[in-house]
Scaffold this motif. Structure first.
Motif, mmCIF file in Angstrom:
data_model
loop_
_atom_site.group_PDB
_atom_site.id
_atom_site.type_symbol
_atom_site.label_atom_id
_atom_site.label_comp_id
_atom_site.label_asym_id
_atom_site.label_seq_id
_atom_site.Cartn_x
_atom_site.Cartn_y
_atom_site.Cartn_z
ATOM 1 N N ASN A 116 0.955 -1.234 0.060
ATOM 2 C CA ASN A 116 -0.042 0.068 -0.198
ATOM 3 C C ASN A 116 0.920 1.379 0.085
ATOM 4 N N VAL A 117 1.955 1.337 0.668
ATOM 5 C CA VAL A 117 2.776 2.335 1.084
ATOM 6 C C VAL A 117 3.553 2.800 -0.510
ATOM 7 N N ILE A 118 3.971 1.867 -1.033
ATOM 8 C CA ILE A 118 4.778 1.744 -2.353
ATOM 9 C C ILE A 118 3.737 2.222 -3.452
ATOM 10 N N GLY A 119 2.490 1.775 -3.387
ATOM 11 C CA GLY A 119 1.377 2.151 -4.329
ATOM 12 C C GLY A 119 1.130 3.489 -4.331
ATOM 13 N N ASP A 120 0.851 3.827 -3.152
ATOM 14 C CA ASP A 120 0.685 5.543 -2.740
ATOM 15 C C ASP A 120 1.941 6.434 -3.470
ATOM 16 N N LEU A 121 2.900 6.010 -2.881
ATOM 17 C CA LEU A 121 3.952 6.699 -3.610
ATOM 18 C C LEU A 121 4.146 6.881 -5.005
ATOM 19 N N LEU A 122 3.752 5.692 -5.727
ATOM 20 C CA LEU A 122 3.415 5.787 -6.942
ATOM 21 C C LEU A 122 2.927 6.370 -7.858
ATOM 22 N N GLY A 123 1.679 6.467 -7.091
ATOM 23 C CA GLY A 123 0.319 7.278 -7.439
ATOM 24 C C GLY A 123 0.904 8.906 -7.528
ATOM 25 N N ARG A 124 1.613 8.961 -6.443
ATOM 26 C CA ARG A 124 1.999 10.524 -6.251
ATOM 27 C C ARG A 124 2.794 10.929 -7.239
ATOM 28 N N ILE A 125 3.880 10.113 -7.468
ATOM 29 C CA ILE A 125 4.599 10.396 -8.449
ATOM 30 C C ILE A 125 4.322 10.569 -9.975
ATOM 31 N N LYS A 126 3.346 9.728 -10.151
ATOM 32 C CA LYS A 126 2.708 9.838 -11.413
ATOM 33 C C LYS A 126 1.748 11.194 -11.532
ATOM 34 N N SER A 127 0.995 11.361 -10.834
ATOM 35 C CA SER A 127 0.313 12.741 -10.630
ATOM 36 C C SER A 127 1.177 13.970 -10.975
ATOM 37 N N GLU A 128 2.361 13.881 -10.253
ATOM 38 C CA GLU A 128 3.217 15.160 -10.118
ATOM 39 C C GLU A 128 3.732 15.147 -11.629
ATOM 40 N N VAL A 129 4.261 13.949 -12.191
ATOM 41 C CA VAL A 129 4.778 14.099 -13.807
ATOM 42 C C VAL A 129 3.666 14.401 -14.738
ATOM 43 N N GLY A 130 2.316 14.081 -14.505
ATOM 44 C CA GLY A 130 1.267 14.169 -15.162
ATOM 45 C C GLY A 130 0.956 15.828 -15.371
ATOM 46 N N GLU A 131 1.120 16.527 -14.329
ATOM 47 C CA GLU A 131 0.942 17.654 -13.994
ATOM 48 C C GLU A 131 1.963 18.702 -14.819
ATOM 49 N N LYS A 132 3.233 18.337 -15.092
ATOM 50 C CA LYS A 132 4.246 19.056 -15.718
ATOM 51 C C LYS A 132 4.031 18.788 -17.268
#
Length: 132
Positions: A116-132
């Protein structure tokens, strides 16, 4: 005594005694230069003439109705915005709650569940990359 015939109060009528500005008759000139008076509404029935010449009544509440209609539309728009806002807030709160539940899960020994922790971190990274 200084008054000229055909001037002043008689300005509402032309030389032939008809009211000026009337659309009743037209002067039409043919190819030879002859002018003919033609009645534009010759074949008109009494009902048609009455409908054409009937004076339109003014609506004293027209302005108030327009304002009320405008306010009603604005109110409907505000209600729709409020409804979408409530839906979005509810969805965000639900997502937050499920995320918190996942991150609070522990193993038998008290360690956080890494999936769950790794999945949450991966989701945050994907959303940040998608914003840029």
């Amino acid at each position: 005594e200084g008054f000229e015939v055909g001037k002043g109060a008689s300005r509402w009528r032309d030389e032939d005694g008809r009211k000026s500005g009337s659309k009743k008759r037209k002067n039409i000139t043919d190819d030879e230069g002859n002018t003919d008076d033609i009645d534009e509404y010759a074949g008109e029935t009494y009902e048609q003439r009455k409908a054409r010449t009937k004076r339109q009544k003014s609506d004293p509440l027209l302005k108030a109705r327009k304002i009320a209609e405008q306010r009603k539309a604005e109110k409907a728009e505000l209600v729709a915005q409020k409804e979408t806002k409530v839906k979005n807030e509810g969805k965000k709160q639900h997502d937050r709650k499920t995320r918190a539940k996942k991150l609070m899960k522990r193993t038998r020994k008290g360690q956080p569940v890494m999936k769950n922790v790794i999945g949450d971190l991966l989701g945050r990274i994907k959303s940040e990359v998608g914003e840029k």
